[in-house]
Design a protein around this motif. Structure first.
Motif, PDB file in Angstrom:
ATOM      1  N   SER A  78       1.406  -2.130  -9.208  1.00 24.50           N
ATOM      2  CA  SER A  78       1.544  -3.518  -8.753  1.00 24.50           C
ATOM      3  C   SER A  78       2.985  -3.759  -8.296  1.00 24.50           C
ATOM      4  O   SER A  78       3.778  -4.379  -9.014  1.00 24.50           O
ATOM      5  N   PRO A  79       3.339  -3.274  -7.105  1.00 24.98           N
ATOM      6  CA  PRO A  79       4.736  -3.354  -6.642  1.00 24.98           C
ATOM      7  C   PRO A  79       5.240  -4.796  -6.555  1.00 24.98           C
ATOM      8  O   PRO A  79       4.526  -5.688  -6.087  1.00 24.98           O
ATOM      9  N   ARG A  80       6.466  -5.001  -6.999  1.00 23.21           N
ATOM     10  CA  ARG A  80       7.094  -6.323  -6.932  1.00 23.21           C
ATOM     11  C   ARG A  80       7.677  -6.525  -5.540  1.00 23.21           C
ATOM     12  O   ARG A  80       8.464  -5.710  -5.068  1.00 23.21           O
ATOM     13  N   ILE A  81       7.325  -7.653  -4.915  1.00 20.28           N
ATOM     14  CA  ILE A  81       7.737  -7.924  -3.539  1.00 20.28           C
ATOM     15  C   ILE A  81       8.705  -9.093  -3.511  1.00 20.28           C
ATOM     16  O   ILE A  81       8.470 -10.133  -4.137  1.00 20.28           O
ATOM     17  N   LYS A 113      -3.360 -12.886  -1.998  1.00 18.69           N
ATOM     18  CA  LYS A 113      -4.180 -12.172  -2.975  1.00 18.69           C
ATOM     19  C   LYS A 113      -3.720 -10.721  -3.045  1.00 18.69           C
ATOM     20  O   LYS A 113      -3.276 -10.148  -2.053  1.00 18.69           O
ATOM     21  N   CYS A 114      -3.842 -10.131  -4.207  1.00 14.15           N
ATOM     22  CA  CYS A 114      -3.618  -8.684  -4.406  1.00 14.15           C
ATOM     23  C   CYS A 114      -2.163  -8.252  -4.278  1.00 14.15           C
ATOM     24  O   CYS A 114      -1.882  -7.066  -4.091  1.00 14.15           O
ATOM     25  N   VAL A 115      -1.195  -9.172  -4.323  1.00 15.08           N
ATOM     26  CA  VAL A 115       0.208  -8.763  -4.268  1.00 15.08           C
ATOM     27  C   VAL A 115       0.991  -9.444  -5.383  1.00 15.08           C
ATOM     28  O   VAL A 115       0.636 -10.539  -5.832  1.00 15.08           O
ATOM     29  N   ASN A 116       2.074  -8.806  -5.797  1.00 12.88           N
ATOM     30  CA  ASN A 116       2.905  -9.288  -6.889  1.00 12.88           C
ATOM     31  C   ASN A 116       4.207  -9.834  -6.304  1.00 12.88           C
ATOM     32  O   ASN A 116       5.206  -9.125  -6.192  1.00 12.88           O
ATOM     33  N   PHE A 117       4.183 -11.115  -5.911  1.00  9.78           N
ATOM     34  CA  PHE A 117       5.319 -11.729  -5.217  1.00  9.78           C
ATOM     35  C   PHE A 117       6.322 -12.297  -6.215  1.00  9.78           C
ATOM     36  O   PHE A 117       5.969 -13.073  -7.097  1.00  9.78           O
ATOM     37  N   MET A 118       7.607 -11.886  -6.032  1.00 12.25           N
ATOM     38  CA  MET A 118       8.657 -12.287  -6.968  1.00 12.25           C
ATOM     39  C   MET A 118       9.579 -13.374  -6.424  1.00 12.25           C
ATOM     40  O   MET A 118      10.441 -13.868  -7.134  1.00 12.25           O
ATOM     41  N   GLY A 119       9.456 -13.729  -5.128  1.00 15.78           N
ATOM     42  CA  GLY A 119      10.329 -14.740  -4.542  1.00 15.78           C
ATOM     43  C   GLY A 119      11.401 -14.134  -3.657  1.00 15.78           C
ATOM     44  O   GLY A 119      11.242 -13.034  -3.125  1.00 15.78           O
ATOM     45  N   ASN A 120      12.494 -14.849  -3.512  1.00 14.32           N
ATOM     46  CA  ASN A 120      13.597 -14.383  -2.671  1.00 14.32           C
ATOM     47  C   ASN A 120      14.500 -13.398  -3.400  1.00 14.32           C
ATOM     48  O   ASN A 120      14.660 -13.474  -4.624  1.00 14.32           O
ATOM     49  N   GLY A 130      17.323  -2.596  -7.960  1.00 14.30           N
ATOM     50  CA  GLY A 130      16.007  -2.123  -8.387  1.00 14.30           C
ATOM     51  C   GLY A 130      15.167  -3.178  -9.074  1.00 14.30           C
ATOM     52  O   GLY A 130      14.206  -2.852  -9.768  1.00 14.30           O
ATOM     53  N   GLU A 131      15.484  -4.458  -8.857  1.00 16.74           N
ATOM     54  CA  GLU A 131      14.723  -5.538  -9.490  1.00 16.74           C
ATOM     55  C   GLU A 131      13.385  -5.779  -8.803  1.00 16.74           C
ATOM     56  O   GLU A 131      12.486  -6.394  -9.382  1.00 16.74           O
ATOM     57  N   VAL A 132      13.259  -5.353  -7.547  1.00 16.01           N
ATOM     58  CA  VAL A 132      11.974  -5.415  -6.852  1.00 16.01           C
ATOM     59  C   VAL A 132      11.677  -4.037  -6.263  1.00 16.01           C
ATOM     60  O   VAL A 132      12.580  -3.210  -6.081  1.00 16.01           O
ATOM     61  N   ASP A 133      10.404  -3.796  -5.956  1.00 15.04           N
ATOM     62  CA  ASP A 133       9.995  -2.520  -5.378  1.00 15.04           C
ATOM     63  C   ASP A 133       9.935  -2.567  -3.860  1.00 15.04           C
ATOM     64  O   ASP A 133      10.007  -1.533  -3.195  1.00 15.04           O
ATOM     65  N   ILE A 134       9.782  -3.770  -3.304  1.00 13.66           N
ATOM     66  CA  ILE A 134       9.662  -3.957  -1.863  1.00 13.66           C
ATOM     67  C   ILE A 134      10.526  -5.132  -1.439  1.00 13.66           C
ATOM     68  O   ILE A 134      10.471  -6.208  -2.055  1.00 13.66           O
ATOM     69  N   ALA A 170       0.833  -1.210   0.000  1.00 11.55           N
ATOM     70  CA  ALA A 170       0.000   0.000   0.000  1.00 11.55           C
ATOM     71  C   ALA A 170       0.862   1.252   0.000  1.00 11.55           C
ATOM     72  O   ALA A 170       0.572   2.239  -0.686  1.00 11.55           O
ATOM     73  N   TYR A 171       1.950   1.218   0.758  1.00 14.00           N
ATOM     74  CA  TYR A 171       2.873   2.347   0.846  1.00 14.00           C
ATOM     75  C   TYR A 171       3.530   2.611  -0.510  1.00 14.00           C
ATOM     76  O   TYR A 171       3.623   3.757  -0.973  1.00 14.00           O
ATOM     77  N   ALA A 172       3.976   1.545  -1.160  1.00 16.47           N
ATOM     78  CA  ALA A 172       4.649   1.687  -2.463  1.00 16.47           C
ATOM     79  C   ALA A 172       3.704   2.242  -3.522  1.00 16.47           C
ATOM     80  O   ALA A 172       4.105   3.067  -4.348  1.00 16.47           O
ATOM     81  N   GLN A 173       2.455   1.815  -3.486  1.00 15.75           N
ATOM     82  CA  GLN A 173       1.499   2.332  -4.472  1.00 15.75           C
ATOM     83  C   GLN A 173       1.283   3.829  -4.302  1.00 15.75           C
ATOM     84  O   GLN A 173       1.118   4.559  -5.282  1.00 15.75           O
ATOM     85  N   ALA A 174       1.318   4.303  -3.045  1.00 11.72           N
ATOM     86  CA  ALA A 174       1.109   5.724  -2.776  1.00 11.72           C
ATOM     87  C   ALA A 174       2.343   6.555  -3.108  1.00 11.72           C
ATOM     88  O   ALA A 174       2.255   7.589  -3.771  1.00 11.72           O
TER      89      ALA A 174
END
Length: 347
Positions: free
Chosen positions: A176-179, A206-213, A222-226, A166-170
């Motif tokens: 759709s921040p990558r986590i 649900k509702c999150v864009n999970f990229m793994g470790n 900068g490959e992920v946002d979170i 939510a913080y990253a979107q704001a």
């Protein structure tokens, strides 16, 4: 319908420099962005500092607080014994609805304690998380948690990711921040029990864009946002990054002073680039860390905050209010409520 202007309570006694730095930084932020301020602190010192500045056109009021939370004091002592400390008074303004958010430079422990027990947590949030913004080779990355929680369980890490989303979107304006979870290897199954179990929860989220470790070396690519981690690991990563940036700057300066004339001339030609890099890695660019998961917006500033850092922190607080960040955070928590409960039940 016109959206009401945010009201930000500022703990002007916070940080190493107090009103002499916090007040001008807050006034500048309010003048530029047009929101309202409540300046909380010892009235005589606040009034004395205000007299040095042009406040025409700025909507503010002063709320007296007779006590100050000192950096060496335990958060529990501040909470129990200093009921009129500026940080407590500012938190009560948010709890009562008189302010939408608070900015307090300095005492992160007192901020977490007062935030939890005075403002209170959003229903469903078990532990608030400190989320900070780090520069990378590409777009900035958010790290959560960076010190609010040093002993965590998997469902805590999962909630940190939901809140940071939510913080990253704001702030980053990323739809759709990558986590990623900070671990010792990129492959699924790498890491300790905490990381492995949190990984499984993110896979089902649900509702999150999970990229793994992600690994420590990936923090600045900068490959992920979170980047999600427990507060112990996050704080070490944050302090290591701050220390490395400072040391590299000093090493570079030392080497340039002892370099050849040609190298010094080259340095003069590259002066603009050096300044841009310095701005890029400066914590004052964002002002502080967001304490996510509370019923009001809370920005915790650096203890050594400059006027520029305070300005950035206060503007950040107002931005999060305007973007209705907590509404999005609540939606993320609600959408994954069963999964969070499942995580608790497995412990």
């Amino acid at each position: 319908m016109t959206t009401p202007s945010p009201i930000i309570a500022v703990d002007v006694m916070g940080g190493d420099f107090g009103p002499s730095v916090v007040i001008p930084g807050a006034l500048q932020a309010a003048r530029e962005d047009g929101f309202r301020l409540i300046l909380v602190g010892q009235e005589d010192k606040v009034t004395e500092e205000l007299a040095k500045h042009n406040t025409n056109g700025i909507d503010f009021r002063v709320v007296h607080a007779s006590e100050v939370a000192l950096s060496g004091e335990k958060p529990s002592d501040i909470l129990r014994r200093k009921k009129d400390a500026s940080i407590q008074v500012a938190c009560r303004l948010v709890a009562s609805g008189e302010a939408d958010g608070i900015v307090s430079p300095g005492h992160s422990g007192a901020s977490v304690a007062c935030g939890m027990f005075i403002i209170g947590r959003i229903p469903g949030v078990e532990r608030p998380a400190l989320a900070t913004i780090m520069p990378t080779e590409k777009t900035p990355t958010i790290i959560a948690d960076v010190g609010a929680n040093v002993d965590c369980k998997p469902h805590h890490l999962f909630q940190f990711g939901l809140m940071a989303d939510a913080y990253a979107q704001a702030v980053l304006e990323t739809p759709s921040p990558r986590i990623g979870i900070l671990s010792i290897g990129e492959e699924e199954g790498k890491g300790n029990t905490l990381v492995k179990e949190a990984y499984e929860m993110f896979k089902m989220a649900k509702c999150v864009n999970f990229m793994g470790n992600v690994e420590g070396r990936d923090l600045f690519t900068g490959e992920v946002d979170i980047v999600v981690c427990d507060g112990f690991v996050g704080n070490v990563a944050l302090k290591l990054s701050e220390g490395l940036a400072g040391s590299l700057g000093r090493i570079l300066k030392r080497e340039l002073l002892h370099s050849t004339l040609a190298a010094k001339l080259g340095t003069l030609l590259a002066k603009g680039a050096f300044k841009r890099v310095a701005t890029f890695v400066d914590y004052a660019e964002y002002g502080g860390a967001a304490l996510l998961g509370l019923k009001g917006i809370f920005i915790v500033g650096h203890g050594k905050s400059s006027e520029r850092a305070v300005r950035s922190a206060v503007k950040m607080g107002a931005l999060l209010v305007r973007k209705k960040t907590n509404d999005r955070l609540i939606a993320n928590i609600s959408a994954n409520e069963e999964l969070t409960l499942f995580g608790k039940a497995t412990k």
